[in-house]
Design a protein around this motif. Structure first.
Motif, short mmCIF file in Angstrom:
data_model
loop_
_atom_site.label_atom_id
_atom_site.label_comp_id
_atom_site.label_asym_id
_atom_site.label_seq_id
_atom_site.Cartn_x
_atom_site.Cartn_y
_atom_site.Cartn_z
N ALA A 98 58.36 -53.66 50.99
CA ALA A 98 58.39 -52.65 50.05
C ALA A 98 57.81 -50.86 50.07
O ALA A 98 59.02 -50.21 49.72
N ARG A 99 57.50 -50.79 50.67
CA ARG A 99 57.14 -49.26 51.34
C ARG A 99 58.42 -48.62 52.20
O ARG A 99 58.74 -48.01 51.74
N ALA A 156 60.54 -45.67 50.77
CA ALA A 156 61.11 -44.83 51.63
C ALA A 156 62.94 -44.57 52.67
O ALA A 156 62.76 -43.08 52.21
N VAL A 157 63.15 -45.74 52.24
CA VAL A 157 64.87 -45.93 51.98
C VAL A 157 65.51 -45.05 50.94
O VAL A 157 65.91 -44.41 50.47
N ALA A 158 64.39 -45.17 50.01
CA ALA A 158 65.16 -44.58 48.35
C ALA A 158 64.30 -43.35 48.32
O ALA A 158 65.77 -42.76 48.08
N LYS A 215 64.89 -41.62 50.44
CA LYS A 215 65.20 -39.91 51.84
C LYS A 215 67.08 -40.28 51.09
O LYS A 215 67.48 -38.97 51.29
N ASP A 216 67.35 -41.55 50.60
CA ASP A 216 68.34 -41.15 50.11
C ASP A 216 68.54 -40.09 48.36
O ASP A 216 69.71 -39.40 48.62
N ALA A 217 67.15 -40.23 47.83
CA ALA A 217 67.38 -39.39 46.32
C ALA A 217 67.21 -37.95 47.21
O ALA A 217 67.97 -36.87 46.21
N LYS A 218 66.98 -37.19 48.53
CA LYS A 218 67.49 -36.33 48.53
C LYS A 218 68.08 -35.47 49.41
O LYS A 218 68.93 -35.91 48.72
#
Length: 91
Positions: A79-80, A84-86, A88-91
């Motif tokens: 989940a962590r 972290a991936v989500a 990074k994608d939101a930026k």
């Protein structure tokens, strides 16, 4: 002229708040009389404190079995990583 108007406006508000405080203060003294008549008096013996030095008995078994604990830790790590991936994608 402005100061006189403010005083005339705030005086009734302050008076109302003061009267409300006195009214509520008078009612609070009667709350102790609401205990039931058949209530047992709570008498504390002097020198009786909770035993803070007593520890709970040791457990031979783990609270969470090791295999279940490993599964939970793996799920939390996954989940962590997803968060972290989500992020990074939101930026």
């Amino acid at each position: 002229m402005l100061a006189l108007w403010d005083l005339q406006k705030t005086r009734p508000i302050c008076s109302a708040l003061l009267l409300a405080a006195f009214a509520l203060g008078g009612c609070s003294s009667q709350l102790a009389d609401l205990t039931p008549g058949d209530a047992q008096p709570h008498v504390r013996e002097p020198g009786t404190y909770l035993p803070v030095h007593d520890l709970p008995p040791d457990r031979d078994e783990a609270i969470i079995p090791p295999d279940r604990r490993a599964k939970i830790e793996a799920e939390l790590a996954a989940a962590r990583d997803r968060q972290a991936v989500a992020a990074k994608d939101a930026k």
